[in-house]
Design an enzyme around this catalytic site. Structure first.
Site, PDB file in Angstrom:
ATOM      1  CB  CYS A 113      -4.720   0.995   6.288  1.00 27.59           C
ATOM      2  SG  CYS A 113      -6.505   0.728   6.442  1.00 27.59           S
TER       3      CYS A 113
ATOM      4  CD  GLU B  77       0.396  -4.665   7.362  1.00 26.88           C
ATOM      5  OE1 GLU B  77      -0.575  -4.373   8.075  1.00 26.88           O
ATOM      6  OE2 GLU B  77       0.663  -4.071   6.292  1.00 26.88           O
TER       7      GLU B  77
ATOM      8  CG  HIS C 283      -3.425  -3.627   6.425  1.00 22.90           C
ATOM      9  ND1 HIS C 283      -2.764  -3.054   7.491  1.00 22.90           N
ATOM     10  CD2 HIS C 283      -4.675  -3.109   6.414  1.00 22.90           C
ATOM     11  CE1 HIS C 283      -3.579  -2.215   8.105  1.00 22.90           C
ATOM     12  NE2 HIS C 283      -4.739  -2.226   7.474  1.00 22.90           N
TER      13      HIS C 283
END
Length: 221
Positions: free
Chosen positions: A105, A198, A196
């Site tokens: 990001c 994750e 993202h």
């Protein structure tokens, strides 16, 4: 076990300045048997660049327009302290050691600017990603074609975007508006993604970065 350095964020909570990282980064790296090393000072950066296997430059607020050489947009939200300068120092330290870097990001945007790319300071968030999700499009030679199936929905939490990549970067993904959503350095183990990973279930990017990009780089060191 790989040890992955990660940039931290400083913000004010309970009238105190505190460094933090989101638990999702910790969980994602732990899932693949990696330990995280938080970078919270130039002293810890010196240790991290020497001892850690790779760097994650995480998400956060907007980049200051000074680094874009543009007039600031009123919609931007900046850190009160010199976060941009510190993050660029982290990037430079790991590049000097020729160690892998993953930008996520804001981290991708920092890497993009470091390599001479141009950013949009303020995009239409609602038009770009309804409910913070949208599909991506991959060039035919993109490794992301192999990692993600057609129709995968990617999260989106940004209002700055890469509009033109520097010459040293290969585009791996883009949005319907042609915003750059992922890139890989043409020679170095430097990868940037706008979403993202994750936060995604069954994510494929972290294992690719940790098992392929890092392993190749470590074998050369």
């Amino acid at each position: 076990m790989k040890t992955i350095a990660i940039t931290c964020r400083m913000e004010s909570f309970d009238s105190q300045s505190k460094w933090f990282i989101n638990a999702t980064y910790v969980d994602a790296c732990s899932q693949y048997g990696c330990a995280l090393f938080p970078i919270v000072s130039y002293a810890s950066l010196a240790v991290a660049a020497t001892s850690c296997d790779a760097l994650i430059v995480c998400g956060g607020y907007d980049l200051r327009s000074y680094y874009l050489q543009e007039i600031p947009d009123a919609s931007c939200n900046f850190y009160e302290h010199a976060q941009d300068h510190f993050d660029f120092a982290c990037i430079q330290a790991f590049l000097q050691k020729q160690k892998p870097i993953l930008g996520i990001c804001r981290g991708m945007q920092l890497l993009a600017v470091y390599y001479g790319s141009k950013l949009f300071q303020n995009i239409d968030i609602n038009a770009h990603a309804t409910l913070h999700a949208h599909p991506l499009y991959f060039p035919k030679n993109s490794i992301l074609h192999q990692l993600y199936s057609d129709g995968t929905s990617f999260n989106s939490y940004h209002h700055q975007a890469v509009k033109q990549c520097g010459e040293q970067l290969d585009i791996l993904a883009y949005s319907k508006e042609q915003y750059v959503e992922a890139f890989l350095h043409k020679q170095l183990p430097v990868l940037g993604v706008q979403w993202h990973p994750e936060k995604m279930e069954n994510d494929q990017l972290f294992p690719y970065f940790l098992d392929v990009v890092c392993e190749r780089s470590l074998r050369r060191l």
